[in-house]
Design a protein around this motif. Sequence first.
Motif, PDB file in Angstrom:
ATOM      1  N   ILE A  67       0.870  -1.183   0.000  1.00  0.00           N
ATOM      2  CA  ILE A  67       0.000   0.000   0.000  1.00  0.00           C
ATOM      3  C   ILE A  67       0.905   1.231   0.000  1.00  0.00           C
ATOM      4  O   ILE A  67       1.759   1.372   0.884  1.00  0.00           O
ATOM      5  N   PRO A  68       0.775   2.119  -0.968  1.00  0.00           N
ATOM      6  CA  PRO A  68       1.636   3.314  -0.987  1.00  0.00           C
ATOM      7  C   PRO A  68       1.592   4.058   0.348  1.00  0.00           C
ATOM      8  O   PRO A  68       0.527   4.176   0.973  1.00  0.00           O
ATOM      9  N   GLU A  69       2.737   4.554   0.768  1.00  0.00           N
ATOM     10  CA  GLU A  69       2.874   5.172   2.081  1.00  0.00           C
ATOM     11  C   GLU A  69       1.891   6.320   2.289  1.00  0.00           C
ATOM     12  O   GLU A  69       1.372   6.513   3.394  1.00  0.00           O
ATOM     13  N   LYS A  70       1.596   7.082   1.242  1.00  0.00           N
ATOM     14  CA  LYS A  70       0.710   8.239   1.414  1.00  0.00           C
ATOM     15  C   LYS A  70      -0.694   7.813   1.826  1.00  0.00           C
ATOM     16  O   LYS A  70      -1.439   8.600   2.412  1.00  0.00           O
ATOM     17  N   TRP A  71      -1.078   6.560   1.512  1.00  0.00           N
ATOM     18  CA  TRP A  71      -2.360   6.026   1.950  1.00  0.00           C
ATOM     19  C   TRP A  71      -2.201   5.112   3.157  1.00  0.00           C
ATOM     20  O   TRP A  71      -3.089   5.025   3.992  1.00  0.00           O
ATOM     21  N   ARG A  72      -1.037   4.436   3.246  1.00  0.00           N
ATOM     22  CA  ARG A  72      -0.850   3.435   4.303  1.00  0.00           C
ATOM     23  C   ARG A  72      -0.968   4.050   5.687  1.00  0.00           C
ATOM     24  O   ARG A  72      -1.536   3.460   6.606  1.00  0.00           O
ATOM     25  N   LYS A  73      -0.443   5.251   5.852  1.00  0.00           N
ATOM     26  CA  LYS A  73      -0.499   5.870   7.181  1.00  0.00           C
ATOM     27  C   LYS A  73      -1.941   6.147   7.603  1.00  0.00           C
ATOM     28  O   LYS A  73      -2.284   6.072   8.786  1.00  0.00           O
ATOM     29  N   TYR A  74      -2.816   6.435   6.635  1.00  0.00           N
ATOM     30  CA  TYR A  74      -4.229   6.655   6.957  1.00  0.00           C
ATOM     31  C   TYR A  74      -4.950   5.331   7.230  1.00  0.00           C
ATOM     32  O   TYR A  74      -5.845   5.269   8.072  1.00  0.00           O
ATOM     33  N   VAL A  75      -4.560   4.288   6.499  1.00  0.00           N
ATOM     34  CA  VAL A  75      -5.118   2.962   6.762  1.00  0.00           C
ATOM     35  C   VAL A  75      -4.813   2.547   8.197  1.00  0.00           C
ATOM     36  O   VAL A  75      -5.685   2.039   8.923  1.00  0.00           O
ATOM     37  N   LYS A  76      -3.586   2.777   8.635  1.00  0.00           N
ATOM     38  CA  LYS A  76      -3.214   2.426  10.012  1.00  0.00           C
ATOM     39  C   LYS A  76      -4.061   3.200  11.024  1.00  0.00           C
ATOM     40  O   LYS A  76      -4.492   2.652  12.043  1.00  0.00           O
ATOM     41  N   LEU A  77      -4.300   4.473  10.729  1.00  0.00           N
ATOM     42  CA  LEU A  77      -5.145   5.265  11.630  1.00  0.00           C
ATOM     43  C   LEU A  77      -6.560   4.709  11.680  1.00  0.00           C
ATOM     44  O   LEU A  77      -7.182   4.641  12.751  1.00  0.00           O
ATOM     45  N   GLY A  78      -7.087   4.298  10.530  1.00  0.00           N
ATOM     46  CA  GLY A  78      -8.436   3.744  10.482  1.00  0.00           C
ATOM     47  C   GLY A  78      -8.557   2.453  11.271  1.00  0.00           C
ATOM     48  O   GLY A  78      -9.576   2.210  11.935  1.00  0.00           O
ATOM     49  N   ILE A  79      -7.520   1.620  11.215  1.00  0.00           N
ATOM     50  CA  ILE A  79      -7.533   0.390  12.006  1.00  0.00           C
ATOM     51  C   ILE A  79      -7.528   0.713  13.491  1.00  0.00           C
ATOM     52  O   ILE A  79      -8.315   0.176  14.276  1.00  0.00           O
ATOM     53  N   ALA A  80      -6.637   1.621  13.874  1.00  0.00           N
ATOM     54  CA  ALA A  80      -6.466   1.954  15.293  1.00  0.00           C
ATOM     55  C   ALA A  80      -7.627   2.760  15.854  1.00  0.00           C
ATOM     56  O   ALA A  80      -7.790   2.835  17.082  1.00  0.00           O
TER      57      ALA A  80
ATOM     58  N   LYS B  51      -7.105  -1.209  27.070  1.00  0.00           N
ATOM     59  CA  LYS B  51      -6.043  -0.369  26.540  1.00  0.00           C
ATOM     60  C   LYS B  51      -5.258  -1.163  25.492  1.00  0.00           C
ATOM     61  O   LYS B  51      -4.928  -2.323  25.713  1.00  0.00           O
ATOM     62  N   ASN B  52      -5.021  -0.532  24.333  1.00  0.00           N
ATOM     63  CA  ASN B  52      -4.261  -1.181  23.258  1.00  0.00           C
ATOM     64  C   ASN B  52      -4.890  -2.522  22.850  1.00  0.00           C
ATOM     65  O   ASN B  52      -4.184  -3.521  22.654  1.00  0.00           O
ATOM     66  N   ALA B  53      -6.199  -2.519  22.730  1.00  0.00           N
ATOM     67  CA  ALA B  53      -6.874  -3.743  22.289  1.00  0.00           C
ATOM     68  C   ALA B  53      -6.484  -4.091  20.861  1.00  0.00           C
ATOM     69  O   ALA B  53      -6.388  -5.260  20.494  1.00  0.00           O
ATOM     70  N   ILE B  54      -6.262  -3.060  20.034  1.00  0.00           N
ATOM     71  CA  ILE B  54      -5.844  -3.262  18.651  1.00  0.00           C
ATOM     72  C   ILE B  54      -4.450  -2.678  18.463  1.00  0.00           C
ATOM     73  O   ILE B  54      -4.202  -1.523  18.806  1.00  0.00           O
ATOM     74  N   VAL B  55      -3.568  -3.486  17.923  1.00  0.00           N
ATOM     75  CA  VAL B  55      -2.186  -3.078  17.670  1.00  0.00           C
ATOM     76  C   VAL B  55      -1.956  -3.143  16.165  1.00  0.00           C
ATOM     77  O   VAL B  55      -2.340  -4.117  15.514  1.00  0.00           O
ATOM     78  N   VAL B  56      -1.341  -2.113  15.614  1.00  0.00           N
ATOM     79  CA  VAL B  56      -1.123  -2.030  14.169  1.00  0.00           C
ATOM     80  C   VAL B  56       0.365  -2.066  13.878  1.00  0.00           C
ATOM     81  O   VAL B  56       1.144  -1.296  14.466  1.00  0.00           O
ATOM     82  N   LYS B  57       0.759  -2.950  12.967  1.00  0.00           N
ATOM     83  CA  LYS B  57       2.169  -3.097  12.614  1.00  0.00           C
ATOM     84  C   LYS B  57       2.312  -3.222  11.097  1.00  0.00           C
ATOM     85  O   LYS B  57       1.375  -3.606  10.400  1.00  0.00           O
ATOM     86  N   ASP B  58       3.510  -2.926  10.618  1.00  0.00           N
ATOM     87  CA  ASP B  58       3.849  -3.256   9.240  1.00  0.00           C
ATOM     88  C   ASP B  58       4.165  -4.747   9.151  1.00  0.00           C
ATOM     89  O   ASP B  58       4.424  -5.408  10.172  1.00  0.00           O
ATOM     90  N   TYR B  59       4.149  -5.295   7.933  1.00  0.00           N
ATOM     91  CA  TYR B  59       4.636  -6.652   7.760  1.00  0.00           C
ATOM     92  C   TYR B  59       6.058  -6.727   8.316  1.00  0.00           C
ATOM     93  O   TYR B  59       6.920  -5.928   7.934  1.00  0.00           O
ATOM     94  N   PRO B  60       6.341  -7.640   9.234  1.00  0.00           N
ATOM     95  CA  PRO B  60       7.688  -7.705   9.811  1.00  0.00           C
ATOM     96  C   PRO B  60       8.719  -8.226   8.809  1.00  0.00           C
ATOM     97  O   PRO B  60       8.414  -9.082   7.976  1.00  0.00           O
ATOM     98  N   THR B  61       9.901  -7.704   8.892  1.00  0.00           N
ATOM     99  CA  THR B  61      10.986  -8.143   8.008  1.00  0.00           C
ATOM    100  C   THR B  61      11.993  -9.018   8.736  1.00  0.00           C
ATOM    101  O   THR B  61      12.892  -9.590   8.111  1.00  0.00           O
ATOM    102  N   ASP B  62      11.859  -9.141  10.067  1.00  0.00           N
ATOM    103  CA  ASP B  62      12.819  -9.900  10.865  1.00  0.00           C
ATOM    104  C   ASP B  62      12.203 -11.118  11.540  1.00  0.00           C
ATOM    105  O   ASP B  62      12.782 -11.689  12.462  1.00  0.00           O
TER     106      ASP B  62
END
Length: 851
Positions: A319-332, A344-355
């Motif tokens: 997801i292009p970054e200019k939209w991805r940051k808003y998607v994360k806000l919508g999830i949270a 508290k912190n019932a929903i946690v939002v992360k990027d796909y992990p690389t490690d």
Amino acid sequence: MNKVLYIVILLCFSVASVNAASGEWGKKKKKKAAKEQVESKDSTSKATSTSEYEKFMKDAEVKEGMFNVIKKKDKIYLEIPKAIMNRDFLISSRVSSTSRTWQIDPGTINRDPLLITFSCDENKVYIHFPHLRYECKEDSEMYEAYKRHSNPPIWKAFKIEVLSKDSSSCVIDATSLFLSSIAEFSPFPDLPAEVRAFVPFGGTFQSDRSRIEEFKAFEDNVIVKSMMTYTTDKEGPLTTIEARNIVILPEKPMTPRYSDERVGFFEETRFLFDENQDQLQRYGIINRWDLQPKDMEKYLAGELVEPVKPIVWYVDPAIPEKWRKYVKLGIADWNIAFEAIGFKNAIVVKDYPTDDPNFDPDDIHYNCYRFVASARENSMGPSWIDPRSGEILCGDVISWYGVVTLLNKWRMIQTAAVDPSVRCPVMTDENMGEAMRYVAAHEIGHTLGLMHNFGASAAYPVEKLRDPEFTQKYGTTPSIMDYARFNYVAQPGDMEKGVKLTPPLVGEYDMFAIKYGYQVLANVESPDDEKATLRAWIKEQIGNKMCFYGQQVFQFNFDPRSQAEDLSDDVIKANTYGLKNLKYVTANFVDWMAVNDEGYAAVEGTYKEIIGQFFRFMNHAMVNVGGMYVNPKGFDDNNVQLYQYVPKNKQVEALTFVLKNLNDLPNWIVNDKVTAIVGPTAKPYVQQTQFFSEMLTREFLGRLQLNEIDGKNVFTIDDYLNIIYDYMFSRKGGSLRLCDMAFQNSFVDNLKEFMDKGEFKSAGSGKALTDYAMETTCSCHAYCESHGFNPVDPLSEIVLSPRIDRTNKRPVVMKYLRKAYQTAKARSNTGNDKTREHYRLLVLKLNYLFD
């Protein structure tokens, strides 16, 4: 623990194995310690020497886990421990990637995961489907009768290739489970037969072009990925990578929570046989995550507490970054609702992990917000559940690139009259980001178990949508699960005063729904323990329009409050505002868009959406005609009326609104700027005449007739046809326009259907009044329909039943056919040539009835 639930769980864990020697089901074996199971050789054991097992495993690639997964050459074997065969599992198939996206999209699970158990005898391992939908208490006198038709059927059977060294597990060749065409795993959408009759969906599996790609094993699941090739009628060869998961379910299911039709959750339906009742008992349990506080004492004391296991979402880096940051806000954004009930912190939002080497978006354990590079203008958010308890195990959101296109068109069409910043072919990152945030929050709501709430926006008075303070606080609707996109009621100058044009982050209804589904109560052992509390919460909200739940009706909508894409408690007034804005946009959108090649090319698509918006406005109004307000109620809700007919004056207002605007449409929908780019177009004319034709079908007249049979001071079929006749015949003199002639022809042709052998046949296609209501940015309709109870649909069966048609439709229809015949005869020599011939044709059509 509730006795009913206890029996359900007991049945799930007591799935009968097949005894090959006796052919008997359901024989219970004495429980043994795990050590004894390992050391003993029971009736399912096979005399297998160590060397045979070692010989089999020679040169094999093995992944150890819940089941050992073994690959030898081009085959996949599962080593299944006997000790867990009686456990419950889910098995599913997800599309990981595909060579095309016309039929199949990456990330989708196009068939619900299956609940299965295993059993074995001396020769075979069997996969069964446990029964859940029907229940009977073990102490019931009917229980033996219930057992006789509740044997878990065998879905698949596999020859035992070899036993482990200690005979505690069976090795089977499971290649066919992962590398063959299985209907329950089909990657193709499960579309209705009427759709498949016209569109060539599906494909034929080609084994010679398919192979096992990858396999993994973990402590509670296994994944096998296969390259699967199909031939299709439309696309030619189609190759997918499909990931099939087998997941072991918790030994003790989550405590279910009862559903209530006044709060919109997806649900699992149950039926209980009980001799203490005189009919089969039906109840539902909602779909929800198992959120439990880390510190129950602090939680019950009102402190914010983190959950033992939060809901973790992984966002696709594609997801292009200019939209991805808003998607994360919508999830949270949903954390707002969870904080209100103590999490508290019932929903946690992360990027796909690389490690994380174990991370795999195809693993059903991971909740992923995925991006599909497809022009499809949509998004969806299904969830996958433990059907024993309703526990949500995994959520998915699929966002197609085309949703950006649709949001662009809607944002401009619905708000450009008041917001200059959207008068452009490409939205600013902020405007599009806000829209993407809304879509993300809506779809995440589905993955939390929430159905659409199409009745939410009816809580707001029209003028409140032009109130800066109100809209800044509440947005366009009390529920993000509504389809109330943008504020088309706002007028020029309102935005400068502070009027908000977009939905809320999370609405008042959403807050209540999350409380109903997720607030943890003390000392709950069974769903019955919290039933009284849940009902009390709902009773507290009776009369609170902000918390009204309006169901998504799938067949024929009755309740004008519960509609897609509408705003406010008065759609006539709201859509009058909306039409004023739409006409302004139509006159100017070409100038705003055609400023470069991209905008020029997008004009045609935007124009089609303008036409669509007009017919949404018309459809909103028509639901008032013959409509009723449906209010689900409990047995002791004495102040709630189950249904109320829309007042007669409101129905008259709605019909005249539609007829006036249908007649006025040609005066503004086409202009030189549009035709200079899109060329000559008949689309408005086709939609206009088709819509009018649908207004005269038996479905609409049947709806009015139900009012007439049951109500007082109602809007009758005679009233309805009289107003239509006045607009389409009496007020039209001289030379007629093409649309005028089409209206009059439709009037005659549709009413004739009631007089011939095809009296009860609908002349229309059933399309015009539904298409635009269902063209949405959410593809969860089928999921909603299959996972939710809808008490309104039975009303459709009453209206569509031909048994009520004969009482008074024909006499009233005859009255207006006679009026049309007399008018046509009287006007046969008026107007221009086309008009005269038109009237003469109407006379010919009706001669057989009157001469």
